[in-house]
Design an enzyme around this catalytic site. Sequence first.
Site, mmCIF file in Angstrom:
data_model
loop_
_atom_site.group_PDB
_atom_site.id
_atom_site.type_symbol
_atom_site.label_atom_id
_atom_site.label_comp_id
_atom_site.label_asym_id
_atom_site.label_seq_id
_atom_site.Cartn_x
_atom_site.Cartn_y
_atom_site.Cartn_z
ATOM 1 N N LYS A 44 0.828 -1.217 0.000
ATOM 2 C CA LYS A 44 0.000 0.000 0.000
ATOM 3 C C LYS A 44 0.857 1.259 0.000
ATOM 4 O O LYS A 44 0.656 2.173 -0.816
ATOM 5 C CB LYS A 44 -0.914 0.020 1.246
ATOM 6 C CG LYS A 44 -1.529 1.380 1.535
ATOM 7 C CD LYS A 44 -2.370 1.388 2.787
ATOM 8 C CE LYS A 44 -1.657 1.596 4.079
ATOM 9 N NZ LYS A 44 -1.485 2.950 4.586
ATOM 10 N N ASN A 45 1.810 1.327 0.918
ATOM 11 C CA ASN A 45 2.532 2.588 1.096
ATOM 12 C C ASN A 45 3.481 2.898 -0.058
ATOM 13 O O ASN A 45 3.812 4.056 -0.289
ATOM 14 C CB ASN A 45 3.249 2.600 2.447
ATOM 15 C CG ASN A 45 2.249 2.658 3.596
ATOM 16 O OD1 ASN A 45 1.092 3.016 3.390
ATOM 17 N ND2 ASN A 45 2.673 2.290 4.791
ATOM 18 N N ARG A 83 -8.762 -0.287 4.771
ATOM 19 C CA ARG A 83 -7.917 0.736 4.138
ATOM 20 C C ARG A 83 -6.630 0.124 3.631
ATOM 21 O O ARG A 83 -6.051 0.590 2.658
ATOM 22 C CB ARG A 83 -7.511 1.802 5.168
ATOM 23 C CG ARG A 83 -8.625 2.598 5.738
ATOM 24 C CD ARG A 83 -8.043 3.576 6.721
ATOM 25 N NE ARG A 83 -7.297 4.551 5.944
ATOM 26 C CZ ARG A 83 -7.234 5.834 6.219
ATOM 27 N NH1 ARG A 83 -7.851 6.295 7.264
ATOM 28 N NH2 ARG A 83 -6.557 6.644 5.473
HETATM 29 N N1 EPU Z 1 7.060 13.842 11.032
HETATM 30 C C1 EPU Z 1 7.174 15.160 11.363
HETATM 31 N N2 EPU Z 1 7.141 16.086 10.350
HETATM 32 C C2 EPU Z 1 7.007 15.723 9.053
HETATM 33 C C3 EPU Z 1 6.883 14.372 8.708
HETATM 34 C C4 EPU Z 1 6.923 13.431 9.738
HETATM 35 O O1 EPU Z 1 7.294 15.528 12.525
HETATM 36 O O2 EPU Z 1 6.990 16.619 8.186
HETATM 37 C C5 EPU Z 1 7.113 12.831 12.109
HETATM 38 C C6 EPU Z 1 5.838 12.019 12.231
HETATM 39 O O3 EPU Z 1 4.876 12.681 13.008
HETATM 40 C C7 EPU Z 1 6.349 10.738 12.852
HETATM 41 C C8 EPU Z 1 7.731 10.571 12.213
HETATM 42 O O4 EPU Z 1 8.108 11.890 11.765
HETATM 43 O O5 EPU Z 1 6.518 10.934 14.226
HETATM 44 C C9 EPU Z 1 7.803 9.615 11.050
HETATM 45 O O6 EPU Z 1 6.785 9.926 10.094
HETATM 46 P P1 EPU Z 1 6.892 9.531 8.575
HETATM 47 O O7 EPU Z 1 6.839 10.775 7.780
HETATM 48 O O8 EPU Z 1 8.031 8.592 8.370
HETATM 49 O O9 EPU Z 1 5.532 8.739 8.385
HETATM 50 P P2 EPU Z 1 4.396 8.983 7.319
HETATM 51 O O10 EPU Z 1 4.997 9.227 5.981
HETATM 52 O O11 EPU Z 1 3.367 9.913 7.844
HETATM 53 C C10 EPU Z 1 4.364 6.478 6.601
HETATM 54 C C11 EPU Z 1 3.295 5.448 6.404
HETATM 55 C C12 EPU Z 1 2.808 4.988 7.772
HETATM 56 C C13 EPU Z 1 3.984 4.426 8.561
HETATM 57 C C14 EPU Z 1 5.099 5.475 8.658
HETATM 58 C C15 EPU Z 1 6.358 4.955 9.322
HETATM 59 C C16 EPU Z 1 2.275 6.108 4.337
HETATM 60 C C17 EPU Z 1 1.108 6.706 3.650
HETATM 61 N N3 EPU Z 1 2.196 6.028 5.657
HETATM 62 O O12 EPU Z 1 3.747 7.553 7.295
HETATM 63 O O13 EPU Z 1 1.905 3.946 7.502
HETATM 64 O O14 EPU Z 1 3.552 4.094 9.857
HETATM 65 O O15 EPU Z 1 5.449 5.933 7.325
HETATM 66 O O16 EPU Z 1 6.889 3.889 8.602
HETATM 67 O O17 EPU Z 1 3.242 5.695 3.709
HETATM 68 C C18 EPU Z 1 0.025 2.596 7.844
HETATM 69 O O18 EPU Z 1 0.291 2.034 6.766
HETATM 70 O O19 EPU Z 1 -0.859 2.148 8.643
HETATM 71 C C19 EPU Z 1 0.743 3.795 8.227
HETATM 72 C C20 EPU Z 1 0.325 4.591 9.198
#
Ligand code: EPU
Length: 433
Positions: A22-23, A398
């Site tokens: 998915k991601n 989802r």
């Molecule tokens: N963060 C910030 N600022 C930013 C971006 C991230 O503070 O601009 C923080 C987040 O709040 C978190 C950490 O950095 O504490 C890591 O966040 P990251 O950006 O890596 O996560 P994401 O891109 O929001 C994706 C996946 C998540 C998965 C995480 C970690 C997608 C759409 N979502 O989220 O997947 O948990 O990486 O691997 O790719 C899921 O599939 O259920 C899911 C939540």
Amino acid sequence: MEQYIIKGGKPLVGEVTISGYKNAALGIIAAAIMTEETVKIDNVPNISDIQILLKVIEDLGVKVDRIGNHKVKINASKINTVTADTDSVRKIRGSYYLVGALLGRFNKAQIALPGGCNIGSRPIDRHIKGFEALGSEVKIEHGLICASAEKLVGTSIYFDESSVGATINVMLAAIMAEGQTTIENAAKEPHVVDVANFLNSMGANIKGAGTDVIRIKGVSRLHGSEYTIIPDQIEAGTFMFAAAASRGDVLIKNVIPKHLEAFTAKLLEVGVTVEEYDDAVRVVNHNRPGSTHVKTLAYPGFLTDMQPLMTTLLCLSSGTSIVTESIFENRFKYVDELTKMGASIKVVESNTAIITGVERLTGAIVSAADLRGGAALVLAGIMAEGYTIVENVEFIERGYEDFERKMQKLGATMAKVDSNDTKAIKKFKLKVS
Ligand code: EPU
């Protein structure tokens, strides 16, 4: 509203085939709109988050042809707007990749702030920092991320802490920027690599994806491509933990075992047998698992998404375990639901769960509050004595394709029923009693 009804206590046995990630698919579908030529993507998971993103790009004027359940043909030659401001955009997290994609192609994007699972505050400051470093102005106005640039120019971007989303988004925006971009402390997750590989197949010049320094040389255009998405490491991990938790024997096919190493290591540590093959893993367990300590970390550490599944497995362990969440601050909502089933878990300082293994869980009515926490409740239902009802299965759908069908094929006594259909629940109980 739909719910799962599960009669627990049976080991899962058999084979299951894992769907596309998915991601990765979310990033790849957004990237596909960066060329005027046709892109064919295979192994696209048939789940609601992906259907929503495909609908969102259709609303931008992109032609989307779904071929069967897992292939999609995308042609973005006739995009007629760079603005996406619908409920669909706000429902999913991956819609924020459209900012990077549209900014990269048209130097402008106006996309509603994303939604996704409520597992913490989830700011997007690192994405914005990256877009700004490339020369874009970014404002948040009326609930939209508004990014625009006269031209994007390659630069060096350092993330204080790694972010999967920001790394992919900045990569998208930098692909056609003038000159070279370097992303330091980039996320190393498999889906970052998959999106980079896909972009390279479209003519991009990205090196170093999968390490913490990604170097991108701007190209003038991208072309069409045919690409197959990697298997979903989280779905694979979920079935590995389900096999272990149910004390079963499951061959999990269509996986990349390297992506599962952190899960394999923890399963071995608690006494579960894991056999690795080229593109499959077999998980066998006949005993009460041992206890362990786990801390979630960025890849190649133990993935935050697997944290609820790990905690659930440890509910029936023979000792006391500690699970620490270090990525998202609000990812223990499922714990209250597990305690309704007899689990003994104490969450301290909101990011640490102390789990004292109990001998049994008992079925109860529980409610999913997010995707992975919801999947963990299904695992608990499979482990528990008696009947469990898991409400709000739309969260689970989802991210998991055919979840109940795949579980049923492994022998789980489980069905999806409408929440108001009391007759269906009675019928299920009569059938399985
Ligand atoms: N963060 C910030 N600022 C930013 C971006 C991230 O503070 O601009 C923080 C987040 O709040 C978190 C950490 O950095 O504490 C890591 O966040 P990251 O950006 O890596 O996560 P994401 O891109 O929001 C994706 C996946 C998540 C998965 C995480 C970690 C997608 C759409 N979502 O989220 O997947 O948990 O990486 O691997 O790719 C899921 O599939 O259920 C899911 C939540």
